[in-house]
Design an enzyme around this catalytic site. Sequence first.
Site, PDB file in Angstrom:
ATOM      1  N   GLU A 127      -0.492  -9.232  -0.755  1.00  0.00           N
ATOM      2  CA  GLU A 127      -1.900  -9.527  -0.452  1.00  0.00           C
ATOM      3  C   GLU A 127      -2.727  -9.509  -1.728  1.00  0.00           C
ATOM      4  OE1 GLU A 127      -1.992  -6.390   2.646  1.00  0.00           O
ATOM      5  OE2 GLU A 127      -3.015  -7.904   3.851  1.00  0.00           O
TER       6      GLU A 127
ATOM      7  N   GLY B 292       0.682  -5.033   1.019  1.00  0.00           N
ATOM      8  CA  GLY B 292      -0.516  -5.035   0.165  1.00  0.00           C
ATOM      9  C   GLY B 292      -0.256  -5.603  -1.223  1.00  0.00           C
TER      10      GLY B 292
ATOM     11  N   GLU C 135       4.497  -5.604   7.384  1.00  0.00           N
ATOM     12  CA  GLU C 135       3.740  -4.507   8.015  1.00  0.00           C
ATOM     13  C   GLU C 135       4.124  -4.258   9.460  1.00  0.00           C
ATOM     14  OE1 GLU C 135       2.494  -6.607   5.840  1.00  0.00           O
ATOM     15  OE2 GLU C 135       0.954  -5.679   4.595  1.00  0.00           O
TER      16      GLU C 135
ATOM     17  N   ALA D 197       0.868  -1.173   0.000  1.00  0.00           N
ATOM     18  CA  ALA D 197       0.000   0.000   0.000  1.00  0.00           C
ATOM     19  C   ALA D 197       0.911   1.231   0.000  1.00  0.00           C
ATOM     20  CB  ALA D 197      -0.861  -0.018   1.255  1.00  0.00           C
TER      21      ALA D 197
HETATM   22  N1  3HC Z   1       4.640   3.390  -0.039  1.00  0.00           N
HETATM   23  C1  3HC Z   1       5.105   4.598  -0.369  1.00  0.00           C
HETATM   24  N2  3HC Z   1       6.375   4.832  -0.731  1.00  0.00           N
HETATM   25  C2  3HC Z   1       7.206   3.782  -0.739  1.00  0.00           C
HETATM   26  C3  3HC Z   1       6.792   2.496  -0.399  1.00  0.00           C
HETATM   27  C4  3HC Z   1       5.439   2.306  -0.041  1.00  0.00           C
HETATM   28  N3  3HC Z   1       4.946   1.113   0.274  1.00  0.00           N
HETATM   29  N4  3HC Z   1       7.834   1.663  -0.489  1.00  0.00           N
HETATM   30  C5  3HC Z   1       8.873   2.417  -0.879  1.00  0.00           C
HETATM   31  N5  3HC Z   1       8.488   3.688  -1.031  1.00  0.00           N
HETATM   32  C6  3HC Z   1       9.312   4.800  -1.501  1.00  0.00           C
HETATM   33  C7  3HC Z   1      10.411   5.181  -0.533  1.00  0.00           C
HETATM   34  O1  3HC Z   1       9.934   6.081   0.433  1.00  0.00           O
HETATM   35  C8  3HC Z   1      11.430   5.796  -1.462  1.00  0.00           C
HETATM   36  O2  3HC Z   1      10.978   7.082  -1.746  1.00  0.00           O
HETATM   37  P1  3HC Z   1      12.018   8.290  -1.958  1.00  0.00           P
HETATM   38  O3  3HC Z   1      12.885   7.859  -3.096  1.00  0.00           O
HETATM   39  O4  3HC Z   1      11.169   9.462  -2.205  1.00  0.00           O
HETATM   40  O5  3HC Z   1      12.775   8.339  -0.670  1.00  0.00           O
HETATM   41  C9  3HC Z   1      11.293   4.992  -2.732  1.00  0.00           C
HETATM   42  O6  3HC Z   1      10.009   4.363  -2.659  1.00  0.00           O
HETATM   43  C10 3HC Z   1      12.329   3.908  -2.917  1.00  0.00           C
HETATM   44  O7  3HC Z   1      12.395   3.141  -1.718  1.00  0.00           O
HETATM   45  P2  3HC Z   1      13.768   2.600  -1.163  1.00  0.00           P
HETATM   46  O8  3HC Z   1      14.785   3.680  -1.139  1.00  0.00           O
HETATM   47  O9  3HC Z   1      13.470   1.904   0.105  1.00  0.00           O
HETATM   48  O10 3HC Z   1      14.168   1.570  -2.318  1.00  0.00           O
HETATM   49  P3  3HC Z   1      14.822   0.152  -2.190  1.00  0.00           P
HETATM   50  O11 3HC Z   1      15.021  -0.319  -3.575  1.00  0.00           O
HETATM   51  O12 3HC Z   1      15.992   0.201  -1.270  1.00  0.00           O
HETATM   52  O13 3HC Z   1      13.755  -0.774  -1.470  1.00  0.00           O
HETATM   53  C11 3HC Z   1      11.601  -1.707  -1.061  1.00  0.00           C
HETATM   54  C12 3HC Z   1      12.555  -1.039  -2.084  1.00  0.00           C
HETATM   55  C13 3HC Z   1      12.174  -3.082  -0.662  1.00  0.00           C
HETATM   56  C14 3HC Z   1      10.275  -1.863  -1.707  1.00  0.00           C
HETATM   57  C15 3HC Z   1      11.529  -0.815   0.205  1.00  0.00           C
HETATM   58  O14 3HC Z   1      11.222   0.504  -0.186  1.00  0.00           O
HETATM   59  C16 3HC Z   1      10.486  -1.235   1.195  1.00  0.00           C
HETATM   60  O15 3HC Z   1      10.726  -2.125   1.990  1.00  0.00           O
HETATM   61  N6  3HC Z   1       9.323  -0.569   1.163  1.00  0.00           N
HETATM   62  C17 3HC Z   1       8.279  -0.794   2.123  1.00  0.00           C
HETATM   63  C18 3HC Z   1       7.483  -2.021   1.799  1.00  0.00           C
HETATM   64  C19 3HC Z   1       6.356  -2.198   2.783  1.00  0.00           C
HETATM   65  O16 3HC Z   1       6.517  -2.014   3.973  1.00  0.00           O
HETATM   66  N7  3HC Z   1       5.194  -2.555   2.279  1.00  0.00           N
HETATM   67  C20 3HC Z   1       4.041  -2.704   3.099  1.00  0.00           C
HETATM   68  C21 3HC Z   1       3.323  -1.396   3.195  1.00  0.00           C
HETATM   69  S1  3HC Z   1       2.014  -1.428   4.353  1.00  0.00           S
HETATM   70  C22 3HC Z   1       0.782  -2.248   3.549  1.00  0.00           C
HETATM   71  O17 3HC Z   1       0.937  -2.690   2.442  1.00  0.00           O
HETATM   72  C23 3HC Z   1      -0.502  -2.328   4.303  1.00  0.00           C
HETATM   73  C24 3HC Z   1      -1.416  -3.342   3.711  1.00  0.00           C
HETATM   74  O18 3HC Z   1      -1.318  -4.542   4.456  1.00  0.00           O
HETATM   75  C25 3HC Z   1      -2.832  -2.876   3.760  1.00  0.00           C
END
Ligand code: 3HC
Length: 712
Positions: free
Chosen positions: A116, A113, A136, A74
């Site tokens: 999911e 997400g 998460e 998400a």
């Molecule tokens: N939402 C919004 N922005 C995100 C994002 C997300 N889920 N994931 C990454 N970004 C953004 C980062 O903030 C960054 O932005 P910036 O360049 O402006 O700083 C850009 O994307 C690149 O991210 P990274 O520098 O971290 O890039 P990497 O290549 O090192 O890593 C990644 C990529 C492995 C995808 C890492 O970004 C990551 O772990 N992201 C989070 C993933 C996550 O936690 N997903 C679950 C979200 S919660 C959810 O889905 C709820 C659901 O259950 C309802």
Amino acid sequence: MSTEARLVDGREDGVVETTMLGQFAIVSVNNPPVNALGQSVRAALSTTLGELDADEAVAGIILTCAGRTFFAGADIAEFGLPALAPSLRDLLAQIENSAKPVLAAMHGTPLGGGLELAMACHLRLATLDTKMGLPEVKLGLIPGAGGTVRLPYLIGPEAALRMIVQGTTMDADEALEAGLIDGIVSSGAGFLSEAVTFIQTRLLAPTRIVPVRGRRQKIEQADRSAFETAAIALATRSKGSEAIAAAIGAVRNALFLSFEEALATERAAFDALVASEQSAAQRHIFFAERAARKAGSGVAPALRTEIRSVGVVGAGTMGGGIAMAFANAGFPVVLAEVNAEALERGHANIARNYATSVSRGSLSAEEAQRRLALIQGAPNLASLAHCDLIVEAVFEDMAIKKAVFAQLDGIARPDAILTTNTSYLDVNEIATATTRPANVLGLHFFSPANVMKLVEVVRADKTDPAILAAISELARRLDKVPVVVGVCHGFVGNRMLEARSAGMMDLLLEGATPEQVDRAFTDFGWPMGPFQMQDLAGLDISWRKRKSRGESLIIADDLCERGRLGQKTGKGYYRYEDGSRKPLSDDVVLDLIASASQARNIVRREISAEEIIERTHYPMINEGHRILGEAIVPRSSDIDIVWVYGYGFPQYKGGPMFWAERQGLDHVVARLEHWRAVTGQPAYLPSAELVQAAGLAEAERRPDKAVAQVHS
Ligand code: 3HC
Ligand code: NAI
């Protein structure tokens, strides 16, 4: 793509693009950088899928993403904002209920997400290098779009519990074996045609394609008592985290409730967590980490800053760990010492550390051997001549460090980056020992350097900014989080640690015991209290430092003089039985503290946990504001990253600066003034920077009045 491909539409500025491959629609989403499932993506996808579902010419849908990854989750930036339709849950329900089978063709890092969504599809394929997970909990959340229910249905409740609670990822091989995906596809040109062949074959197969909700076999066959045992162990290890407690509850619901009921309870728990303080704190850390990593971006890295080979000077505690950190990331390392004997000692420590990892099962024997072979010893500095980067980790002594840098200046390539791991010393002064101060900076690793994620990157006055970009990239390869800091005594972390420790002995003298102080810290969320930590590190390190400066410290010096140096001597602030690491209260120490109080005519009193936290943490926040005022770091969030990744400040409190803001900075100022009035200690004087940040004018604080009240 094949020449049969036919572009059907492109919507929302190209976010979703559909092409036909025979009877199959390829829906490709392009929302850089990580295809987060923000509202515009959800809306475009929902419209496209609705149209394809109604199109009789379409036999099936293949959902994929352009760029570096399948949906990485998400959109975290949307949390806390008013929800916009369609919700992720609605989109997933639409996919699951689609009359046309939907296949998720994944690559990169399908997370949260994103995974999911894949689990709501009817089939899942992934390229071999895909890493998928539900991380998460790291954001103080649980999966909120069916992940805590569909994952247990697919891979079994116990495996799902571990994956969700620990936030770990699975690679494609494991996912296929576990039942999370249905097949592996190549990542090259054949990616989509293999996916089409796969879905075609499945459609021709006599068995129906059953959505995940209909596959209850692993739930019904689960060993419920094994599940509970695993749940208890995981819960004990992560005391204090609301998300982990909720994640365990949610997976348990998948086991005991119907699919729909479990989904509904997951939804309620997710919604509560999104609004929680803990999740706000952890989301703050997520973005803070990414902001800190950007240092040096925008400055074109010069060619000479490409780092391929590394030298480390000093094979002691830190040098050994630093060499391991580089070898673990595949760098060849030359480890230099003063003589063969010291080198042998250092090498033996490294070999022992790797052997421990092998015996614990966290590293294979071959991999340990490979890493060890990357570290070549040298009994002098001459062998560092070819290194792109050199890290000095010799004794914390300015004269010795300058001598080493002067020597390195004559040996290292002219374009090599020369760094020091100093904890406190002035990096500008160290740089003067060379003819190339632009190439000199601090690289302050934390102990154990092969484990701790933080590196303070100390930018000296003359450090070339292009190097910072190279170091940021290097940190990524080392799996470390870099925070660029300016030069000052102790930089960010140790400077604030000194402020945190300043009043610690007073707490003991006034009535607290080491156990009470440590308990207040662990209840706050620290992995360990300060006295336990000192016993672990060894009390003699700071004792030696004090003696060399002609300083003394009540209680601590007494303990050292009695040979109580911490765990290594079986006693320190606590006693330890038979080599155990479990701290036990020791009357000898309590008596020693009581007599120290008596000698100073201090009447011991009850000290509350709240007082312990205020008198240790608020001075540290005060110092953090001074650090910001001096522009040692540009952002307050950088300080939070230092404390979360370097010292174990609880992530779910967001780091000291975030936590203090949530307490209210005016409250912090008022409490500091209170403790100043009570103790008379200048350490509690609120800094001008903190007062300014709290938005209070000097006159409003009326310190004289506060003092008068306390003494009346
Ligand atoms: N939402 C919004 N922005 C995100 C994002 C997300 N889920 N994931 C990454 N970004 C953004 C980062 O903030 C960054 O932005 P910036 O360049 O402006 O700083 C850009 O994307 C690149 O991210 P990274 O520098 O971290 O890039 P990497 O290549 O090192 O890593 C990644 C990529 C492995 C995808 C890492 O970004 C990551 O772990 N992201 C989070 C993933 C996550 O936690 N997903 C679950 C979200 S919660 C959810 O889905 C709820 C659901 O259950 C309802
Ligand atoms: P240590 O005493 O364990 O190791 C220092 C090593 O440097 C010794 O093996 C010594 O033989 C070697 N050495 C001394 N002079 C040398 C020279 N001229 N050439 C080659 N090798 C030489 O010390 P430790 O704890 O590893 O500390 C090293 C540096 O790291 C210090 O600056 C310290 O402040 C810093 N540091 C220490 C941390 C810790 O927790 N121990 C944490 C972060 C930084």
